[in-house]
Design a protein around this motif. Sequence first.
Motif, PDB file in Angstrom:
ATOM      1  N   THR A 149      -9.358   2.054   4.453  1.00  0.00           N
ATOM      2  CA  THR A 149     -10.476   1.884   3.535  1.00  0.00           C
ATOM      3  C   THR A 149     -10.608   0.440   3.046  1.00  0.00           C
ATOM      4  O   THR A 149     -11.705  -0.003   2.700  1.00  0.00           O
ATOM      5  N   THR A 150      -9.494  -0.267   3.017  1.00  0.00           N
ATOM      6  CA  THR A 150      -9.574  -1.642   2.527  1.00  0.00           C
ATOM      7  C   THR A 150      -9.756  -2.668   3.631  1.00  0.00           C
ATOM      8  O   THR A 150      -9.731  -3.879   3.364  1.00  0.00           O
ATOM      9  N   TYR A 164      12.210   7.798  -5.854  1.00  0.00           N
ATOM     10  CA  TYR A 164      11.883   8.141  -4.471  1.00  0.00           C
ATOM     11  C   TYR A 164      11.264   6.958  -3.729  1.00  0.00           C
ATOM     12  O   TYR A 164      11.677   6.595  -2.620  1.00  0.00           O
ATOM     13  N   LEU A 184      -5.394   3.893   2.505  1.00  0.00           N
ATOM     14  CA  LEU A 184      -5.656   2.586   1.897  1.00  0.00           C
ATOM     15  C   LEU A 184      -5.834   1.509   2.950  1.00  0.00           C
ATOM     16  O   LEU A 184      -6.705   0.642   2.820  1.00  0.00           O
ATOM     17  N   MET A 185      -5.030   1.549   3.989  1.00  0.00           N
ATOM     18  CA  MET A 185      -5.168   0.546   5.041  1.00  0.00           C
ATOM     19  C   MET A 185      -6.554   0.616   5.674  1.00  0.00           C
ATOM     20  O   MET A 185      -7.195  -0.415   5.914  1.00  0.00           O
ATOM     21  N   GLY A 243      -1.431   8.137   1.734  1.00  0.00           N
ATOM     22  CA  GLY A 243      -1.755   7.029   0.836  1.00  0.00           C
ATOM     23  C   GLY A 243      -1.798   5.720   1.601  1.00  0.00           C
ATOM     24  O   GLY A 243      -2.782   4.963   1.527  1.00  0.00           O
ATOM     25  N   THR A 244      -0.751   5.456   2.355  1.00  0.00           N
ATOM     26  CA  THR A 244      -0.683   4.208   3.108  1.00  0.00           C
ATOM     27  C   THR A 244      -1.811   4.112   4.132  1.00  0.00           C
ATOM     28  O   THR A 244      -2.548   3.109   4.194  1.00  0.00           O
ATOM     29  N   PHE A 300       1.966  12.169   0.394  1.00  0.00           N
ATOM     30  CA  PHE A 300       1.168  11.119  -0.232  1.00  0.00           C
ATOM     31  C   PHE A 300       1.582   9.736   0.256  1.00  0.00           C
ATOM     32  O   PHE A 300       0.767   8.821   0.311  1.00  0.00           O
ATOM     33  N   MET A 301       2.836   9.598   0.590  1.00  0.00           N
ATOM     34  CA  MET A 301       3.264   8.311   1.116  1.00  0.00           C
ATOM     35  C   MET A 301       2.577   8.051   2.460  1.00  0.00           C
ATOM     36  O   MET A 301       2.091   6.938   2.730  1.00  0.00           O
ATOM     37  N   LEU A 337      -1.712   8.059  -5.929  1.00  0.00           N
ATOM     38  CA  LEU A 337      -2.087   9.417  -5.560  1.00  0.00           C
ATOM     39  C   LEU A 337      -1.333  10.444  -6.392  1.00  0.00           C
ATOM     40  O   LEU A 337      -1.899  11.452  -6.808  1.00  0.00           O
ATOM     41  N   ILE A 345       0.138   0.566  12.295  1.00  0.00           N
ATOM     42  CA  ILE A 345       0.291   1.321  11.046  1.00  0.00           C
ATOM     43  C   ILE A 345       1.087   2.592  11.308  1.00  0.00           C
ATOM     44  O   ILE A 345       2.017   2.937  10.576  1.00  0.00           O
ATOM     45  N   THR A 386       1.287   5.709  -2.831  1.00  0.00           N
ATOM     46  CA  THR A 386       2.047   6.883  -3.252  1.00  0.00           C
ATOM     47  C   THR A 386       1.934   7.114  -4.761  1.00  0.00           C
ATOM     48  O   THR A 386       1.617   8.216  -5.216  1.00  0.00           O
ATOM     49  N   PHE A 423       0.816  -1.213   0.000  1.00  0.00           N
ATOM     50  CA  PHE A 423       0.000   0.000   0.000  1.00  0.00           C
ATOM     51  C   PHE A 423       0.847   1.258   0.000  1.00  0.00           C
ATOM     52  O   PHE A 423       0.437   2.294  -0.516  1.00  0.00           O
ATOM     53  N   MET A 424       2.021   1.149   0.599  1.00  0.00           N
ATOM     54  CA  MET A 424       2.887   2.318   0.575  1.00  0.00           C
ATOM     55  C   MET A 424       3.331   2.601  -0.865  1.00  0.00           C
ATOM     56  O   MET A 424       3.330   3.737  -1.319  1.00  0.00           O
ATOM     57  N   SER A 462      13.896   1.184   4.250  1.00  0.00           N
ATOM     58  CA  SER A 462      13.104   0.634   5.343  1.00  0.00           C
ATOM     59  C   SER A 462      13.286  -0.883   5.471  1.00  0.00           C
ATOM     60  O   SER A 462      12.978  -1.461   6.506  1.00  0.00           O
ATOM     61  N   VAL A 518       6.299  12.864   0.320  1.00  0.00           N
ATOM     62  CA  VAL A 518       6.218  12.363   1.691  1.00  0.00           C
ATOM     63  C   VAL A 518       4.764  12.345   2.162  1.00  0.00           C
ATOM     64  O   VAL A 518       4.279  11.377   2.753  1.00  0.00           O
ATOM     65  N   TYR A 565       4.742   1.722  11.733  1.00  0.00           N
ATOM     66  CA  TYR A 565       5.383   1.343  10.471  1.00  0.00           C
ATOM     67  C   TYR A 565       5.626   2.572   9.592  1.00  0.00           C
ATOM     68  O   TYR A 565       6.720   2.795   9.083  1.00  0.00           O
ATOM     69  N   VAL A 566       4.592   3.361   9.439  1.00  0.00           N
ATOM     70  CA  VAL A 566       4.731   4.535   8.555  1.00  0.00           C
ATOM     71  C   VAL A 566       5.781   5.482   9.114  1.00  0.00           C
ATOM     72  O   VAL A 566       6.647   5.975   8.383  1.00  0.00           O
ATOM     73  N   THR A 600       9.335   4.116   8.609  1.00  0.00           N
ATOM     74  CA  THR A 600       9.730   4.161   7.203  1.00  0.00           C
ATOM     75  C   THR A 600      10.106   5.580   6.789  1.00  0.00           C
ATOM     76  O   THR A 600      11.148   5.826   6.185  1.00  0.00           O
TER      77      THR A 600
END
Lengths: 209, 209, 209, 209
Positions: free
Chosen positions: D168-169, C197, D165-166, D161-162, D157-158, C165, D194, C162, C157-158, C205, D155, D197-198, D201
Amino acid sequence: MSKTKRDANATKAKILQEARTLFSVKGFDATTVDDIANSSDVNKALIYYYFKNKAGLYAQVMSGLFDAIYDEVVSARERCNSTTDELYAFIKTYAEYAHKHSYFPALLLRELSDSGAHLPEMMFASMRKVFILLSEILQKGEREGVFIKSTPMLVHFMIIGTINLMVTTAPLRKKAMEIDDSVDSCAECSADEITTYVFQTIQKSLEVK
Amino acid sequence: MSKTKRDANATKAKILQEARTLFSVKGFDATTVDDIANSSDVNKALIYYYFKNKAGLYAQVMSGLFDAIYDEVVSARERCNSTTDELYAFIKTYAEYAHKHSYFPALLLRELSDSGAHLPEMMFASMRKVFILLSEILQKGEREGVFIKSTPMLVHFMIIGTINLMVTTAPLRKKAMEIDDSVDSCAECSADEITTYVFQTIQKSLEVK
Amino acid sequence: MSKTKRDANATKAKILQEARTLFSVKGFDATTVDDIANSSDVNKALIYYYFKNKAGLYAQVMSGLFDAIYDEVVSARERCNSTTDELYAFIKTYAEYAHKHSYFPALLLRELSDSGAHLPEMMFASMRKVFILLSEILQKGEREGVFIKSTPMLVHFMIIGTINLMVTTAPLRKKAMEIDDSVDSCAECSADEITTYVFQTIQKSLEVK
Amino acid sequence: MSKTKRDANATKAKILQEARTLFSVKGFDATTVDDIANSSDVNKALIYYYFKNKAGLYAQVMSGLFDAIYDEVVSARERCNSTTDELYAFIKTYAEYAHKHSYFPALLLRELSDSGAHLPEMMFASMRKVFILLSEILQKGEREGVFIKSTPMLVHFMIIGTINLMVTTAPLRKKAMEIDDSVDSCAECSADEITTYVFQTIQKSLEVK
DNA sequence: CATGAATGAGAGTTCATTCAT
DNA sequence: AATGAATGAACTCTCATTCAT
């Protein structure tokens, strides 16, 4: 023999016919597309399929009427052999058309009152063609020395104003007579009487002494 | 304490005035009570408080108009000293009123086209009073031997039909002229010209030879 | 005899192509079957003939997309000679595909937002295959000792979050820059920059110290 | 004690709340105004009375959400005492908000996919404010020498985005696990996991060696 | 007197889908 | 294989009207 269904032209004509009646009786706003669909015995969506929207249907209805009246006047005029005859033919044809298609006067008056809010140029042109016909007759008579100089627009409105009001108010006048019969409301005036009266009046006013 | 507000009569008058304008411009159906409330700067509910409902408001608007025109004709008639004068006064007064209150013809034509769907007896009576006035003039002239026998209803419709159509179609005719000025649409006809034309035409038609 | 028409496959392909474009630009709900029929220059009923219904067409459109991306990743992977390379290939292929078929990210995000309301298992499986591909790469790296242990779903998902989007918001970011360019919206970021990127970030990571 | 009725603010809030839920579950198009009216237990017309139209209601819903998240991030940031802390606070606050208001990610993703078709500038600005917040944190870190130079948009969106998505899914992943549990879909990932992790990263990717 | 809140009953329009050919 | 005709079910939005204060 075909089940009368799935015949595009017939269906379209049916819709136009019912729409004409309803618009004339109730006016544009008060007539609903549901009304028209029910009367025409078709699904409402079909009206949008053929005419895009209510205004489109209305425009087609109106154009049809003006074109019809124009054609009738033109053909009546062809059978004339004097300009005075042509004037008479114009008035007679218009009066008869208005009586026969009694929804027409109401539609026309309403449309004129609205300054043509509902309709496109096309319709406007159709309306104007009829006026130009009269205009030509008057000018021809003038050139021939049988009519005095006049203002065609005023003559035109005098003719159609009188006829349209007589037709459109017929039910109202009948009702008036029931309430009070001391004043003659001309409740039973026929198309012929109206024609004669209008023609004589206009003729006198155009007479060359 | 309340400033400029809380004057029931003024508020009512304001509503009636705005309603008159809106009804004449857009017709009964297309005018919403919200429109009127906004224009009058009052709360919508107040309109119901004063006039019961939309039809009630409309009826008051219309009655006011007919009563006004009736009064003007009556007083103009008083200043006349012949029956022909009275006929002229009737036409002139009507034409001037129609020009001055240019919303009136549209309202009237629409109303007649609807066969009086929207309004109560009251209005109907107001309308009729004006006709009876003309009727009296014609009968008087007939008795005096200055007019021939006529059908008052036809004469009436000829007069008001012509005048109303001329007023109500003014914007339309102006537009027509811009598009095509080869045919005179009488775009600039004044109330006076119309009055004169209508009077002369009617007079000729009533003339005793 | 029939010219260019009557080729079922070509017609079907045309419909799919136009549908793909429309669905991606306007979404499932806002795209009408009429839209698709018009764009494809075929009769609406034909779409039902070929695809049963709107959802069926949509499913085929989506499956086609996922299968294509899956194939591309698989073949890119074959040309790799290290697991880190494979990770890079995955990201690069995905990013390039997303840029080339810029309707795809919008469709995917919308679909994920809907929790897959519109589509059948088939589609779901197609989507999942791509994820499993990444999953395998990560596990292989882990076994080989080049990647630390990770949660593939999060990594996945990362990556796609990214990239999707970035692609899908490109017009929005351009617009943002016009309004206010004091903050860099990366309006001109290329597929390559994004790939680099994302790859660097993910690699760091996963790095084994 | 008031019957809970006739309280404009309460009614409005109720509508907004129900609309928020429905829009997030079904999307803009698939949510009908009738749905909202029923859920809110108000008459449909009232929605138009307060919000003018469906799009107006939607815009208010969305603005409310962005403003709320913005406020939370701002206040979380105030309690921080290092730039790295601030970055952590940003991610944590966002993740927690997204989990708590699980309709939000779906709405946001859908909106971004549409390139902001449904909403006015106002909303666009609200969205942007959140991004600028992150941008400031990154720049500050850069100046202080704790972060390397980065592209804030990437950055941002990363991160979102992550997280989006986590969230919503989540239902989709649960379903996936039931079908095939051989690959970990992180079906039970908590907001905390989450976040961690984010954050790790992103931090690694910004680390100054 | 005056108002904001609330409603019920439609109206116009759209759209996925099917029918008949 | 392909099409024009036709439909039913919704959907957005409007509006006259009433309620509660």
